[in-house]
Scaffold this active site. Structure first.
Site, PDB file in Angstrom:
ATOM      1  N   CYS A 140      98.898  38.789 -93.386  1.00 53.11           N
ATOM      2  CA  CYS A 140      99.733  37.849 -94.130  1.00 53.11           C
ATOM      3  C   CYS A 140      98.921  36.631 -94.562  1.00 53.11           C
ATOM      4  O   CYS A 140      98.688  35.719 -93.760  1.00 53.11           O
ATOM      5  CB  CYS A 140     100.936  37.430 -93.284  1.00 53.11           C
ATOM      6  SG  CYS A 140     102.019  36.259 -94.139  1.00 53.11           S
ATOM      7  N   CYS A 143     100.781  33.319 -94.333  1.00 48.45           N
ATOM      8  CA  CYS A 143     100.918  32.798 -92.963  1.00 48.45           C
ATOM      9  C   CYS A 143      99.598  32.222 -92.468  1.00 48.45           C
ATOM     10  O   CYS A 143      99.567  31.176 -91.827  1.00 48.45           O
ATOM     11  CB  CYS A 143     101.319  33.905 -91.982  1.00 48.45           C
ATOM     12  SG  CYS A 143     102.594  35.000 -92.557  1.00 48.45           S
ATOM     13  N   ASP A 144      98.523  32.922 -92.714  1.00 46.06           N
ATOM     14  CA  ASP A 144      97.276  32.613 -92.007  1.00 46.06           C
ATOM     15  C   ASP A 144      96.134  32.106 -92.887  1.00 46.06           C
ATOM     16  O   ASP A 144      95.113  31.658 -92.359  1.00 46.06           O
ATOM     17  CB  ASP A 144      96.798  33.877 -91.257  1.00 46.06           C
ATOM     18  CG  ASP A 144      97.811  34.305 -90.198  1.00 46.06           C
ATOM     19  OD1 ASP A 144      98.455  33.415 -89.614  1.00 46.06           O
ATOM     20  OD2 ASP A 144      97.965  35.515 -89.975  1.00 46.06           O
TER      21      ASP A 144
END
Ligand code: NDP
Length: 326
Positions: A140, A143-144
């Site tokens: 992701c 997300c990261d």
């Protein structure tokens, strides 16, 4: 009626942000929800290290911690959180039947499906090792990606997701190397063109991952091979992103619910309703577009409110909550 049959007002299947949010709302609405956690209690976020984009956590929080907090919040209102895996359903009648661990049968007035989706991974030992360590493997970028600012990363995949994520990473990272296993993209032309025209994205066609390299704790590079020439080389990188698709966890529902061609549950637009009255869906099981914890939580709330309305309309004796929505 068979022995061992329990009757519940609201059964929630799955324990990610969608399931727990549905449980919080349903419990506060006095629906006495029962939530089964499934095989991966806490869902996909338990493989995410730091969550920095969920509103309300100014200093960030780890994925597993956030799931514990959500569970506690649901239990504070007496949501009944249980271990167990739903193995079979029967949505053919007015009362929905669900079987837990092949044995326990439950009859439900309403069911909220929050079973999520699972990111696909390559399956290499080295990839799984650094994924579990939280050491630089991610599925992701949104997300990261932030953790790899000004660093060099590698991303695998050639679909729309991979292109979108590579482009997202290119704005944060010094360099993005994209590994495409064939000599062409699967993505739409516009998405493929966008990555082709981004200066700090290098695309390697006919290239696959041989090994994710690291120092035992974190990723330091990727060894790749050209599948036409078998030549290998190493790419320095601190992040290894996998964007080769997701699989919604919806197989057990396919006999009763309308799914799209990839297996995502089709909800009625703007609601959490499925094609079966009393069965609602929230989170990634119906969402291949946004796939964020916050959107999953939002649809978990919608599912609980839709279920509450359904119960209130079905049975005037059902004790509707004091929660406010009209
Ligand atoms: P896709 O199934 O479309 O693409 C998966 C990609 O991963 C393919 O290029 C495939 O390669 C590659 N792949 C699969 N397995 C491997 C492997 N083992 N090693 C290397 N590469 C591999 O998934 P997406 O998640 O990209 O998209 C899913 C759906 O969502 C699509 O319909 C897409 O259009 C849509 N979507 C739309 C977006 C938008 O419009 N903004 C954004 C994101 C997704 P190969 O091509 O060789 O099979």
């Amino acid at each position: 009626m068979a022995q061992n049959v329990e009757k519940v007002n609201c059964l929630i299947i799955g324990s990610g942000p969608a399931g727990y949010t549905a449980a919080i709302y349903a419990a506060r609405a006095n629906m006495k929800p029962v939530l089964y956690q499934g095989m991966q209690p806490g869902g996909q976020l338990t493989t995410t290290n730091e969550v920095e984009n969920f509103p309300g956590y100014p200093n960030g929080i780890t994925g597993p911690e956030m799931m514990i907090e959500l569970q506690k919040q649901a239990q504070r209102f007496d949501a009944d959180i249980r271990d167990g895996w739903v193995t079979k359903v029967d949505f053919s009648g007015g009362i929905h039947k669900v079987w837990i661990n092949e044995t326990t049968e439950i009859h439900c007035e309403t069911v909220i499906i929050s079973t999520g989706a699972s990111a696909k991974y390559l399956g290499l030992d080295s990839e799984q090792k650094y994924l579990k360590l939280g050491g630089g493997v991610s599925a992701c970028a949104v997300c990261d990606g932030f953790f790899y600012r000004n660093q060099e990363v590698v991303i695998v995949g050639a679909g729309d997701s991979a292109c979108e994520e590579a482009h997202y990473l290119s704005k944060l990272c010094k360099k993005v190397t994209m590994l495409v296993r064939r000599d062409e993209f699967r993505a739409s032309k516009i998405m493929a063109d966008r990555v082709k025209h981004t200066e700090n994205i290098e695309i390697l066609f006919n290239t696959e991952t041989d090994e994710v390299l690291g120092d035992g704790q974190v990723v330091t590079g990727v060894r790749v091979f050209n599948n036409k020439t078998n030549e290998k080389h190493e790419i320095p990188a601190t992040g290894f992103f996998v964007a080769i698709g997701h699989k919604p966890n919806t197989n057990i529902f396919k006999e009763y619910l309308e799914l799209d061609e990839t297996g995502y549950i089709i909800n009625k637009p703007g609601t959490s309703k499925t094609n079966v009255a009393g069965v609602f869906v929230s989170g990634d099981a119906a969402d291949h577009v946004y796939r964020q914890a916050i959107t999953a939580a939002g649809t978990g709330c919608m599912a609980a409110l839709d279920a509450e309305r359904y119960l209130a309309a079905k049975d005037s004796t059902f004790e509707v909550s004091t929660s406010t929505y009209n």
